[in-house]
Design a protein around this motif. Structure first.
Motif, PDB file in Angstrom:
ATOM      1  N   LEU A 184       0.823  -1.207   0.000  1.00 38.77           N
ATOM      2  CA  LEU A 184       0.000   0.000   0.000  1.00 38.77           C
ATOM      3  C   LEU A 184       0.859   1.259   0.000  1.00 38.77           C
ATOM      4  O   LEU A 184       0.538   2.240  -0.670  1.00 38.77           O
ATOM      5  CB  LEU A 184      -0.944   0.004   1.205  1.00 38.77           C
ATOM      6  N   TYR A 185       1.964   1.232   0.733  1.00 35.20           N
ATOM      7  CA  TYR A 185       2.861   2.394   0.746  1.00 35.20           C
ATOM      8  C   TYR A 185       3.457   2.608  -0.643  1.00 35.20           C
ATOM      9  O   TYR A 185       3.539   3.739  -1.125  1.00 35.20           O
ATOM     10  CB  TYR A 185       3.970   2.210   1.778  1.00 35.20           C
ATOM     11  N   ALA A 186       3.850   1.520  -1.298  1.00 30.00           N
ATOM     12  CA  ALA A 186       4.398   1.633  -2.652  1.00 30.00           C
ATOM     13  C   ALA A 186       3.352   2.206  -3.610  1.00 30.00           C
ATOM     14  O   ALA A 186       3.665   3.070  -4.446  1.00 30.00           O
ATOM     15  CB  ALA A 186       4.883   0.271  -3.133  1.00 30.00           C
ATOM     16  N   ALA A 187       2.108   1.750  -3.495  1.00 35.44           N
ATOM     17  CA  ALA A 187       1.039   2.275  -4.359  1.00 35.44           C
ATOM     18  C   ALA A 187       0.795   3.756  -4.070  1.00 35.44           C
ATOM     19  O   ALA A 187       0.611   4.553  -5.005  1.00 35.44           O
ATOM     20  CB  ALA A 187      -0.243   1.477  -4.149  1.00 35.44           C
ATOM     21  N   TYR A 188       0.812   4.118  -2.800  1.00 36.29           N
ATOM     22  CA  TYR A 188       0.592   5.512  -2.417  1.00 36.29           C
ATOM     23  C   TYR A 188       1.705   6.409  -2.944  1.00 36.29           C
ATOM     24  O   TYR A 188       1.441   7.453  -3.549  1.00 36.29           O
ATOM     25  CB  TYR A 188       0.476   5.612  -0.894  1.00 36.29           C
ATOM     26  N   THR A 189       2.956   6.023  -2.741  1.00 36.55           N
ATOM     27  CA  THR A 189       4.056   6.865  -3.202  1.00 36.55           C
ATOM     28  C   THR A 189       4.120   6.924  -4.726  1.00 36.55           C
ATOM     29  O   THR A 189       4.449   7.968  -5.286  1.00 36.55           O
ATOM     30  CB  THR A 189       5.409   6.415  -2.621  1.00 36.55           C
ATOM     31  N   GLU A 190       3.780   5.833  -5.394  1.00 35.85           N
ATOM     32  CA  GLU A 190       3.721   5.858  -6.862  1.00 35.85           C
ATOM     33  C   GLU A 190       2.642   6.832  -7.325  1.00 35.85           C
ATOM     34  O   GLU A 190       2.843   7.588  -8.269  1.00 35.85           O
ATOM     35  CB  GLU A 190       3.452   4.457  -7.412  1.00 35.85           C
ATOM     36  N   HIS A 191       1.510   6.807  -6.641  1.00 38.58           N
ATOM     37  CA  HIS A 191       0.441   7.746  -6.991  1.00 38.58           C
ATOM     38  C   HIS A 191       0.921   9.183  -6.810  1.00 38.58           C
ATOM     39  O   HIS A 191       0.654  10.043  -7.655  1.00 38.58           O
ATOM     40  CB  HIS A 191      -0.798   7.494  -6.138  1.00 38.58           C
ATOM     41  N   LEU A 192       1.621   9.451  -5.700  1.00 35.86           N
ATOM     42  CA  LEU A 192       2.109  10.807  -5.459  1.00 35.86           C
ATOM     43  C   LEU A 192       3.062  11.267  -6.563  1.00 35.86           C
ATOM     44  O   LEU A 192       3.070  12.433  -6.942  1.00 35.86           O
ATOM     45  CB  LEU A 192       2.808  10.893  -4.099  1.00 35.86           C
ATOM     46  N   ARG A 193       3.869  10.343  -7.091  1.00 35.53           N
ATOM     47  CA  ARG A 193       4.781  10.701  -8.184  1.00 35.53           C
ATOM     48  C   ARG A 193       4.027  11.068  -9.455  1.00 35.53           C
ATOM     49  O   ARG A 193       4.461  11.918 -10.219  1.00 35.53           O
ATOM     50  CB  ARG A 193       5.744   9.538  -8.472  1.00 35.53           C
ATOM     51  N   ARG A 194       2.901  10.398  -9.688  1.00 31.86           N
ATOM     52  CA  ARG A 194       2.124  10.639 -10.910  1.00 31.86           C
ATOM     53  C   ARG A 194       1.118  11.768 -10.780  1.00 31.86           C
ATOM     54  O   ARG A 194       0.690  12.344 -11.770  1.00 31.86           O
ATOM     55  CB  ARG A 194       1.371   9.361 -11.310  1.00 31.86           C
ATOM     56  N   CYS A 195       0.717  12.074  -9.561  1.00 34.77           N
ATOM     57  CA  CYS A 195      -0.345  13.050  -9.327  1.00 34.77           C
ATOM     58  C   CYS A 195       0.189  14.466  -9.534  1.00 34.77           C
ATOM     59  O   CYS A 195       1.250  14.805  -9.028  1.00 34.77           O
ATOM     60  CB  CYS A 195      -0.871  12.887  -7.902  1.00 34.77           C
ATOM     61  N   PRO A 196      -0.547  15.298 -10.251  1.00 41.87           N
ATOM     62  CA  PRO A 196      -0.118  16.693 -10.407  1.00 41.87           C
ATOM     63  C   PRO A 196      -0.003  17.359  -9.043  1.00 41.87           C
ATOM     64  O   PRO A 196      -0.736  17.036  -8.113  1.00 41.87           O
ATOM     65  CB  PRO A 196      -1.232  17.339 -11.220  1.00 41.87           C
ATOM     66  N   GLY A 197       0.914  18.300  -8.929  1.00 40.41           N
ATOM     67  CA  GLY A 197       1.165  18.971  -7.660  1.00 40.41           C
ATOM     68  C   GLY A 197      -0.068  19.555  -7.014  1.00 40.41           C
ATOM     69  O   GLY A 197      -0.203  19.560  -5.795  1.00 40.41           O
ATOM     70  N   SER A 198      -0.991  20.025  -7.823  1.00 44.30           N
ATOM     71  CA  SER A 198      -2.193  20.638  -7.263  1.00 44.30           C
ATOM     72  C   SER A 198      -3.135  19.603  -6.659  1.00 44.30           C
ATOM     73  O   SER A 198      -4.031  19.942  -5.905  1.00 44.30           O
ATOM     74  CB  SER A 198      -2.941  21.420  -8.345  1.00 44.30           C
ATOM     75  N   HIS A 199      -2.953  18.326  -6.990  1.00 42.40           N
ATOM     76  CA  HIS A 199      -3.834  17.277  -6.490  1.00 42.40           C
ATOM     77  C   HIS A 199      -3.227  16.457  -5.366  1.00 42.40           C
ATOM     78  O   HIS A 199      -3.848  15.522  -4.891  1.00 42.40           O
ATOM     79  CB  HIS A 199      -4.251  16.336  -7.622  1.00 42.40           C
ATOM     80  N   VAL A 200      -2.015  16.760  -4.959  1.00 43.58           N
ATOM     81  CA  VAL A 200      -1.358  15.964  -3.921  1.00 43.58           C
ATOM     82  C   VAL A 200      -2.024  16.177  -2.561  1.00 43.58           C
ATOM     83  O   VAL A 200      -2.031  15.320  -1.716  1.00 43.58           O
ATOM     84  CB  VAL A 200       0.150  16.276  -3.862  1.00 43.58           C
ATOM     85  N   ARG A 201      -2.629  17.295  -2.379  1.00 44.61           N
ATOM     86  CA  ARG A 201      -3.271  17.602  -1.094  1.00 44.61           C
ATOM     87  C   ARG A 201      -4.648  16.956  -1.008  1.00 44.61           C
ATOM     88  O   ARG A 201      -4.924  15.979  -1.667  1.00 44.61           O
ATOM     89  CB  ARG A 201      -3.330  19.112  -0.926  1.00 44.61           C
ATOM     90  N   ALA A 202      -5.486  17.488  -0.203  1.00 51.06           N
ATOM     91  CA  ALA A 202      -6.781  16.879   0.110  1.00 51.06           C
ATOM     92  C   ALA A 202      -7.753  16.826  -1.058  1.00 51.06           C
ATOM     93  O   ALA A 202      -8.778  16.173  -0.962  1.00 51.06           O
ATOM     94  CB  ALA A 202      -7.419  17.618   1.272  1.00 51.06           C
TER      95      ALA A 202
END
Length: 63
Positions: free
Chosen positions: A14-32
């Protein structure tokens, strides 16, 4: 594998999936405002707590 190892593996995945998502997610969407990121973070956090509880239960002496 025992239950604790299975939970630890789940936390790692789950941590790997979460961090991978953070790498792909645009900066404006990393927050809530990113629902997928929030869902992954909640799943990761819940898995961490479950693994911790299992470790503590394994460490308690049997009565």
């Amino acid at each position: 594998m025992n239950g604790t190892s299975d939970l630890d593996d789940q936390v790692t995945k789950l941590y790997a999936a979460y961090t991978e998502h953070l790498r792909r997610c645009p900066g404006s969407h990393v927050r809530a405002d990113c629902l997928e990121g929030m869902r992954l973070r909640k799943a990761w956090t819940a898995a961490q707590w479950a693994a911790l509880k299992a470790r503590r239960a394994d460490a308690e002496p049997s009565q």
